[in-house]
Design a protein around this motif. Structure first.
Motif, PDB file in Angstrom:
ATOM      1  N   GLY A 338      36.950  22.582  40.343  1.00 44.80           N
ATOM      2  CA  GLY A 338      36.465  21.682  39.321  1.00 44.80           C
ATOM      3  C   GLY A 338      35.700  20.496  39.887  1.00 44.80           C
ATOM      4  N   TYR A 339      34.643  20.094  39.160  1.00 47.19           N
ATOM      5  CA  TYR A 339      33.874  18.899  39.492  1.00 47.19           C
ATOM      6  C   TYR A 339      33.389  18.299  38.180  1.00 47.19           C
ATOM      7  N   GLY A 340      34.095  17.282  37.706  1.00 43.45           N
ATOM      8  CA  GLY A 340      33.772  16.721  36.401  1.00 43.45           C
ATOM      9  C   GLY A 340      33.959  17.760  35.317  1.00 43.45           C
ATOM     10  N   ASP A 341      32.919  17.944  34.521  1.00 44.70           N
ATOM     11  CA  ASP A 341      32.968  18.925  33.449  1.00 44.70           C
ATOM     12  C   ASP A 341      32.508  20.310  33.900  1.00 44.70           C
ATOM     13  N   LEU A 342      32.283  20.461  35.208  1.00 46.17           N
ATOM     14  CA  LEU A 342      31.806  21.730  35.749  1.00 46.17           C
ATOM     15  C   LEU A 342      32.892  22.393  36.577  1.00 46.17           C
ATOM     16  N   MET A 343      32.703  23.683  36.832  1.00 44.63           N
ATOM     17  CA  MET A 343      33.547  24.380  37.805  1.00 44.63           C
ATOM     18  C   MET A 343      32.660  25.339  38.598  1.00 44.63           C
ATOM     19  N   LEU A 344      32.897  25.370  39.904  1.00 44.39           N
ATOM     20  CA  LEU A 344      32.166  26.237  40.809  1.00 44.39           C
ATOM     21  C   LEU A 344      33.031  27.462  41.074  1.00 44.39           C
ATOM     22  N   ILE A 345      32.523  28.639  40.721  1.00 45.48           N
ATOM     23  CA  ILE A 345      33.296  29.872  40.834  1.00 45.48           C
ATOM     24  C   ILE A 345      32.733  30.711  41.977  1.00 45.48           C
ATOM     25  N   GLY A 346      33.580  30.996  42.964  1.00 47.58           N
ATOM     26  CA  GLY A 346      33.174  31.817  44.093  1.00 47.58           C
ATOM     27  C   GLY A 346      33.777  33.200  44.023  1.00 47.58           C
ATOM     28  N   ASN A 347      33.362  34.065  44.948  1.00 41.81           N
ATOM     29  CA  ASN A 347      33.829  35.449  44.951  1.00 41.81           C
ATOM     30  C   ASN A 347      33.922  35.959  46.383  1.00 41.81           C
ATOM     31  N   ALA A 348      34.512  37.132  46.549  1.00 37.23           N
ATOM     32  CA  ALA A 348      34.817  37.634  47.890  1.00 37.23           C
ATOM     33  C   ALA A 348      33.682  38.395  48.549  1.00 37.23           C
ATOM     34  N   PHE A 349      32.690  38.854  47.785  1.00 35.69           N
ATOM     35  CA  PHE A 349      31.732  39.796  48.372  1.00 35.69           C
ATOM     36  C   PHE A 349      30.264  39.482  48.104  1.00 35.69           C
ATOM     37  N   ASP A 350      29.924  38.993  46.950  1.00 34.32           N
ATOM     38  CA  ASP A 350      28.526  38.927  46.528  1.00 34.32           C
ATOM     39  C   ASP A 350      27.860  37.616  46.931  1.00 34.32           C
ATOM     40  N   PRO A 351      26.507  37.589  46.988  1.00 36.00           N
ATOM     41  CA  PRO A 351      25.793  36.409  47.487  1.00 36.00           C
ATOM     42  C   PRO A 351      25.444  35.404  46.384  1.00 36.00           C
ATOM     43  N   ASN A 352      26.468  34.899  45.709  1.00 39.10           N
ATOM     44  CA  ASN A 352      26.194  33.916  44.661  1.00 39.10           C
ATOM     45  C   ASN A 352      27.453  33.143  44.308  1.00 39.10           C
ATOM     46  N   ILE A 353      27.212  31.937  43.800  1.00 42.66           N
ATOM     47  CA  ILE A 353      28.254  31.092  43.219  1.00 42.66           C
ATOM     48  C   ILE A 353      27.848  30.809  41.784  1.00 42.66           C
ATOM     49  N   LEU A 354      28.803  30.860  40.882  1.00 43.34           N
ATOM     50  CA  LEU A 354      28.553  30.586  39.478  1.00 43.34           C
ATOM     51  C   LEU A 354      28.987  29.148  39.179  1.00 43.34           C
ATOM     52  N   VAL A 355      28.112  28.380  38.545  1.00 38.20           N
ATOM     53  CA  VAL A 355      28.438  27.009  38.144  1.00 38.20           C
ATOM     54  C   VAL A 355      28.490  26.976  36.626  1.00 38.20           C
ATOM     55  N   CYS A 356      29.666  26.697  36.074  1.00 43.65           N
ATOM     56  CA  CYS A 356      29.871  26.810  34.630  1.00 43.65           C
ATOM     57  C   CYS A 356      30.407  25.517  34.040  1.00 43.65           C
ATOM     58  N   GLN A 357      30.129  25.309  32.764  1.00 40.92           N
ATOM     59  CA  GLN A 357      30.788  24.251  32.026  1.00 40.92           C
ATOM     60  C   GLN A 357      32.274  24.567  31.953  1.00 40.92           C
ATOM     61  N   GLN A 358      33.086  23.563  32.230  1.00 35.97           N
ATOM     62  CA  GLN A 358      34.536  23.758  32.254  1.00 35.97           C
ATOM     63  C   GLN A 358      35.128  23.424  30.888  1.00 35.97           C
ATOM     64  N   SER A 359      35.565  24.461  30.210  1.00 37.05           N
ATOM     65  CA  SER A 359      36.138  24.273  28.881  1.00 37.05           C
ATOM     66  C   SER A 359      37.527  23.667  28.975  1.00 37.05           C
ATOM     67  N   ARG A 360      37.859  22.802  28.031  1.00 35.90           N
ATOM     68  CA  ARG A 360      39.210  22.242  27.934  1.00 35.90           C
ATOM     69  C   ARG A 360      40.051  23.023  26.921  1.00 35.90           C
ATOM     70  N   LYS A 361      39.427  24.003  26.296  1.00 33.90           N
ATOM     71  CA  LYS A 361      40.137  24.800  25.298  1.00 33.90           C
ATOM     72  C   LYS A 361      40.808  25.970  25.991  1.00 33.90           C
ATOM     73  N   ILE A 362      42.143  26.010  25.897  1.00 30.21           N
ATOM     74  CA  ILE A 362      42.913  27.071  26.527  1.00 30.21           C
ATOM     75  C   ILE A 362      43.148  28.181  25.521  1.00 30.21           C
ATOM     76  N   ARG A 363      42.852  29.412  25.944  1.00 28.50           N
ATOM     77  CA  ARG A 363      43.023  30.568  25.070  1.00 28.50           C
ATOM     78  C   ARG A 363      44.061  31.506  25.656  1.00 28.50           C
ATOM     79  N   ALA A 364      44.806  32.132  24.768  1.00 28.55           N
ATOM     80  CA  ALA A 364      45.786  33.136  25.209  1.00 28.55           C
ATOM     81  C   ALA A 364      45.047  34.326  25.773  1.00 28.55           C
ATOM     82  N   TYR A 365      45.646  34.929  26.786  1.00 28.95           N
ATOM     83  CA  TYR A 365      45.031  36.104  27.398  1.00 28.95           C
ATOM     84  C   TYR A 365      45.839  37.334  27.060  1.00 28.95           C
TER      85      TYR A 365
END
Length: 365
Positions: A338-365
């Protein structure tokens, strides 16, 4: 049918029944039977990176993000010369201008980073702790001094017989840390058997700056680890155990006391501690798909981010999904920082990072 044949048939049936039960348990833990009914979308942008930006540590005061990246598919193919690296992102720039700048030290030359953790001293000094899977089979936690621009200088490499299969690390002092062993053995075949049997033979260790000891055990693929802002709680995420564990920490001695654990029903990975004390945990709802994605980039692996709001005195905590994608945006997410209202999402294999708006709304999974 003779008595011998009858006994052989019964024995074979029992073996088959036991094998079927273990197979069902393993596939259930791996999310094989999990059905994803609906995605949880977020507004995201893509930041190109070297392959496998598996872990991300944000320094919110310095507006920097440290990224540990390693080309795991190249390593799996036998290319041990594929040196990984640590990179830094200047978060003070507009998101559209974010880039990964290499800050990897020249030493160690044999460098294949996994989890990482930033320690900030009272005097403002910074050290980065990085799990390193050396190509000679030696496992270490490498400790680096961090300059103002993020450049790294190796201080020391910590090795120990107890560091058998390190995955993630959390720094708690200038040379002290906890690190997870995701398996109880360094042998890959034995590790696969542990997974299949759902054997609670893994642990995590504590290094006090001079010696290493077992800090917690009887865990099922412990993965991410982190510490609360006050240093009094250690969080450990289990991938196959599908649970989040909380331990009370004695700051003076480093000793831990199990406090609680929460089943999450999904394969937990790295843990990020937000400014407000809540947790962001990347997860794999279908780890069978994650294994397929490791072998073939075209096989997509669902990515999930869970937000955990911990219980306060007199109140209950809550947890739920704030991001869930079938793998088109990002496959096999391993970290959400998390960074402010953003979140940086990484992964194990692919050449990219996803930067997304960080929702405060929690949903059941």
């Amino acid at each position: 049918m003779s008595p011998l044949q009858r006994r052989l048939l019964i024995g074979f049936g029992l073996v088959l029944a036991v094998a079927s039960i273990f197979t069902w348990r393993f596939l259930a833990a791996m999310g094989y039977f999990t059905a994803i009914k609906q995605e949880v979308a977020a507004q995201c942008a893509v930041v190109p990176s070297p392959p496998g930006p598996e872990d991300i540590q944000v320094d919110r005061d310095a507006h920097q993000a440290f990224v540990a990246a390693s080309d795991r598919r190249a390593l799996m193919a036998g290319n041990k010369a594929a040196r990984g690296g640590v990179y830094v992102i200047d978060l003070s720039a507009p998101v559209a201008e974010w880039q990964l700048h290499p800050v990897t030290a020249a030493e160690p030359a044999d460098f294949h980073p996994h989890g990482l953790s930033l320690y900030k001293g009272a005097d403002g000094s910074r050290r980065l702790f990085v799990v390193n899977h050396r190509s000679d089979g030696v496992e270490s936690v490498d400790i680096f001094d961090v300059a103002g621009d993020g450049m790294l200088t190796l201080v020391r490499s910590v090795t120990d017989p107890l560091l058998v299969s390190p995955n993630d690390v959390v720094a708690v002092g200038p040379e002290s840390f906890y690190a997870t062993n995701d398996h109880g053995t360094a042998n890959k075949t034995e590790g696969m058997l542990e997974d299949f049997m759902l054997s609670r033979s893994a642990d995590f260790v504590y290094y006090d700056g001079s010696k290493m000891s077992i800090a917690g055990d009887r865990l099922l693929f412990p993965n991410g680890i982190n510490v609360s802002k006050d240093g009094k709680t250690i969080y450990v995420a289990e991938s196959l155990g599908l649970s989040l564990h909380l331990y009370d920490r004695n700051i003076a001695t480093g000793e831990l006391t199990p406090r609680d654990y929460t089943p999450m029903g999904t394969g937990l990975d790295n843990i990020d501690v937000a400014e407000d004390g809540s947790l962001l945990i990347a997860a794999h709802p279908k780890m069978t798909a994650f294994l397929a994605h490791a072998r073939d980039a075209s096989d997509l692996s669902p990515s999930q981010v869970i937000r955990v709001e911990l219980a306060k005195e007199g109140e209950g905590g809550r947890a739920g999904t704030i991001y869930l994608n079938l793998g088109q945006q990002i496959s096999g997410a391993t970290v959400a920082a998390g960074y402010g209202d953003l979140m940086l999402i990484g992964n194990a294999f692919d050449p990219n990072i996803l930067v997304c708006q960080q929702s405060r709304k929690i949903r059941a999974y």
